[in-house]
Design an enzyme around this catalytic site. Structure first.
Site, PDB file in Angstrom:
ATOM      1  N   ASN A 104      -3.848 -27.961   7.280  1.00  6.54           N
ATOM      2  CA  ASN A 104      -4.774 -28.710   7.968  1.00  6.54           C
ATOM      3  C   ASN A 104      -4.157 -29.571   9.099  1.00  6.54           C
ATOM      4  O   ASN A 104      -3.215 -30.272   8.876  1.00  6.54           O
ATOM      5  CB  ASN A 104      -5.371 -30.048   7.132  1.00  6.54           C
ATOM      6  CG  ASN A 104      -6.148 -31.109   7.758  1.00  6.54           C
ATOM      7  OD1 ASN A 104      -6.383 -30.967   8.765  1.00  6.54           O
ATOM      8  ND2 ASN A 104      -6.262 -32.230   7.218  1.00  6.54           N
TER       9      ASN A 104
ATOM     10  N   HIS B 286     -12.598 -35.415   4.462  1.00  8.16           N
ATOM     11  CA  HIS B 286     -11.321 -35.827   4.561  1.00  8.16           C
ATOM     12  C   HIS B 286     -10.994 -37.182   4.316  1.00  8.16           C
ATOM     13  O   HIS B 286     -12.095 -37.819   5.121  1.00  8.16           O
ATOM     14  CB  HIS B 286     -10.340 -35.082   5.692  1.00  8.16           C
ATOM     15  CG  HIS B 286      -8.887 -35.328   5.395  1.00  8.16           C
ATOM     16  ND1 HIS B 286      -8.283 -36.313   5.603  1.00  8.16           N
ATOM     17  CD2 HIS B 286      -8.039 -34.364   4.959  1.00  8.16           C
ATOM     18  CE1 HIS B 286      -6.965 -36.135   5.328  1.00  8.16           C
ATOM     19  NE2 HIS B 286      -6.700 -35.150   5.195  1.00  8.16           N
TER      20      HIS B 286
ATOM     21  N   GLU C 288      -9.281 -39.226   5.708  1.00  7.86           N
ATOM     22  CA  GLU C 288      -9.105 -39.738   7.112  1.00  7.86           C
ATOM     23  C   GLU C 288     -10.513 -39.790   7.722  1.00  7.86           C
ATOM     24  O   GLU C 288     -10.855 -40.787   8.321  1.00  7.86           O
ATOM     25  CB  GLU C 288      -8.149 -39.095   8.013  1.00  7.86           C
ATOM     26  CG  GLU C 288      -6.564 -39.020   7.566  1.00  7.86           C
ATOM     27  CD  GLU C 288      -5.632 -38.062   7.777  1.00  7.86           C
ATOM     28  OE1 GLU C 288      -6.313 -37.156   8.823  1.00  7.86           O
ATOM     29  OE2 GLU C 288      -4.581 -37.952   7.239  1.00  7.86           O
TER      30      GLU C 288
ATOM     31  N   GLU D 230      -7.259 -34.975  -3.198  1.00  7.89           N
ATOM     32  CA  GLU D 230      -6.268 -35.379  -2.149  1.00  7.89           C
ATOM     33  C   GLU D 230      -6.070 -36.952  -2.634  1.00  7.89           C
ATOM     34  O   GLU D 230      -6.904 -37.930  -2.083  1.00  7.89           O
ATOM     35  CB  GLU D 230      -6.537 -35.203  -0.736  1.00  7.89           C
ATOM     36  CG  GLU D 230      -6.563 -33.859  -0.461  1.00  7.89           C
ATOM     37  CD  GLU D 230      -6.310 -33.709   0.822  1.00  7.89           C
ATOM     38  OE1 GLU D 230      -5.337 -33.053   1.420  1.00  7.89           O
ATOM     39  OE2 GLU D 230      -6.926 -34.245   1.848  1.00  7.89           O
TER      40      GLU D 230
ATOM     41  N   GLY E  59       0.506 -37.637   3.826  1.00  9.18           N
ATOM     42  CA  GLY E  59       1.484 -38.071   4.939  1.00  9.18           C
ATOM     43  C   GLY E  59       2.625 -39.092   4.469  1.00  9.18           C
ATOM     44  O   GLY E  59       3.180 -39.494   5.442  1.00  9.18           O
TER      45      GLY E  59
ATOM     46  N   SER F  11       1.245 -34.511   0.812  1.00  8.39           N
ATOM     47  CA  SER F  11       2.772 -34.276   0.728  1.00  8.39           C
ATOM     48  C   SER F  11       3.367 -32.836   0.245  1.00  8.39           C
ATOM     49  O   SER F  11       4.279 -32.932  -0.490  1.00  8.39           O
ATOM     50  CB  SER F  11       3.467 -35.518   0.403  1.00  8.39           C
ATOM     51  OG  SER F  11       3.170 -36.610   1.223  1.00  8.39           O
TER      52      SER F  11
HETATM   53  P1  PGA Z   1      -0.070 -34.043   4.037  1.00 10.73           P
HETATM   54  O1  PGA Z   1      -1.624 -34.034   4.422  1.00 10.73           O
HETATM   55  O2  PGA Z   1       0.266 -32.693   3.641  1.00 10.73           O
HETATM   56  O3  PGA Z   1       0.621 -34.319   5.499  1.00 10.73           O
HETATM   57  O4  PGA Z   1       0.440 -35.219   3.164  1.00 10.73           O
HETATM   58  C1  PGA Z   1      -2.455 -33.540   3.611  1.00 10.73           C
HETATM   59  C2  PGA Z   1      -3.989 -33.556   4.337  1.00 10.73           C
HETATM   60  O5  PGA Z   1      -4.163 -34.620   4.691  1.00 10.73           O
HETATM   61  O6  PGA Z   1      -4.678 -32.702   3.743  1.00 10.73           O
END
Ligand code: PGA
Length: 258
Positions: free
Chosen positions: A9, A95, A97, A167, A173, A212
């Site tokens: 992603n 997602h 976000e 997730e 992140g 992560s």
């Molecule tokens: P990350 O993001 O691997 O940087 O933690 C995962 C995601 O947001 O799908």
């Protein structure tokens, strides 16, 4: 036996030319006989060029969002059929976000997932709890409710018509990923919930872990019985680290890599 699926992603990283350069670096490092599905979810503006650069390879193209309407006066929006014309095979929906920053609800996610399926695109439906929710012991309740609402009216087909991504928001992140055992507990719960909605075909639906994931922790996560791949942000942005991840996942699928 579920075929693992590893999806990068890219979020709001990489222009069209950067995406093409990435593909040119990545493809020589991937064996075309891999028993793993590989996906890159790129920004809308990079999809066309990335799709051309990936053309005929084992890597599938994905979007990160869409509008659920087929067309209309929706300034700035992109429909499922527009993505399908660019040969997108998957799209991420829900997602964290998008849920947190753009107010997307699980009802929106369900509409988007259904629009994708009508266009022949597989949704990657994301669910996950915040740190606060986990600390309050609400993880399964939150994940269960989000899953049920997000998948309302969504089809499973033979199991390959959708992908679910777990997730935990606190692991995205942050460099702090769930232990394999913590992730497995939620994945097993998700599979039970899928079984309630779809019946036996739930055994064929892939459930990715995200948050992560990197080449160092992928193998232990993938070794869990209900973890069928990963949704990867940061570690998908460099071709070498994404290739390393692909090779780890391929190895854990019991396959030799180059
Ligand atoms: P990350 O993001 O691997 O940087 O933690 C995962 C995601 O947001 O799908």
């Amino acid at each position: 036996m579920r075929r693992p699926i590893l999806a990068g992603n890219w979020k709001m990283y990489k222009s069209a030319s950067e995406a093409q350069a990435f593909a040119e670096l990545l493809l020589p490092q991937i064996d075309s006989g891999l028993l793993v599905d590989i996906v890159i979810a790129a920004p809308f503006t990079a999809l066309d060029r990335l799709g051309r650069a990936l053309g005929g390879s084992v890597v599938s193209l994905a979007a990160q969002n869409l509008n659920a309407e087929p067309e209309g006066a929706f300034t700035g929006e992109i429909s499922a059929s527009m993505l399908s014309e660019l040969s997108c095979r998957y799209a991420i929906v829900g997602h964290s976000e998008r849920r947190a920053l753009y107010g997307e609800t699980s009802a929106d996610v369900s509409r988007k997932a259904k629009a994708l399926q009508r266009a022949g695109i597989r949704p990657i439906v994301c669910v996950g709890e915040s740190l606060e929710e986990r600390d309050q012991g609400l993880t399964l309740e939150i994940v269960g409710a989000a899953l049920e609402q997000s998948l309302s009216g969504v089809e499973a087909g033979d199991g390959s018509a959708l992908v679910v991504a777990y997730e935990p928001v606190w692991a995205i992140g942050t460099g702090r990923n769930a232990t394999p055992e913590i992730a497995q507990e939620v994945h097993a719960f998700i599979r039970e919930s899928l079984d309630k909605q779809f019946g036996a075909v739930a055994e064929s639906i892939r459930i990715q872990y995200g948050g992560s994931v990197n080449p160092a922790n992928a193998a232990s996560l993938m070794a869990q019985p209900d973890i069928d791949g990963a949704l990867v942000g940061g570690a998908s942005l460099e071709a070498d680290s994404f290739a390393a991840l692909i090779n780890f996942v391929a190895q854990s699928a019991g396959q030799e890599t180059p």
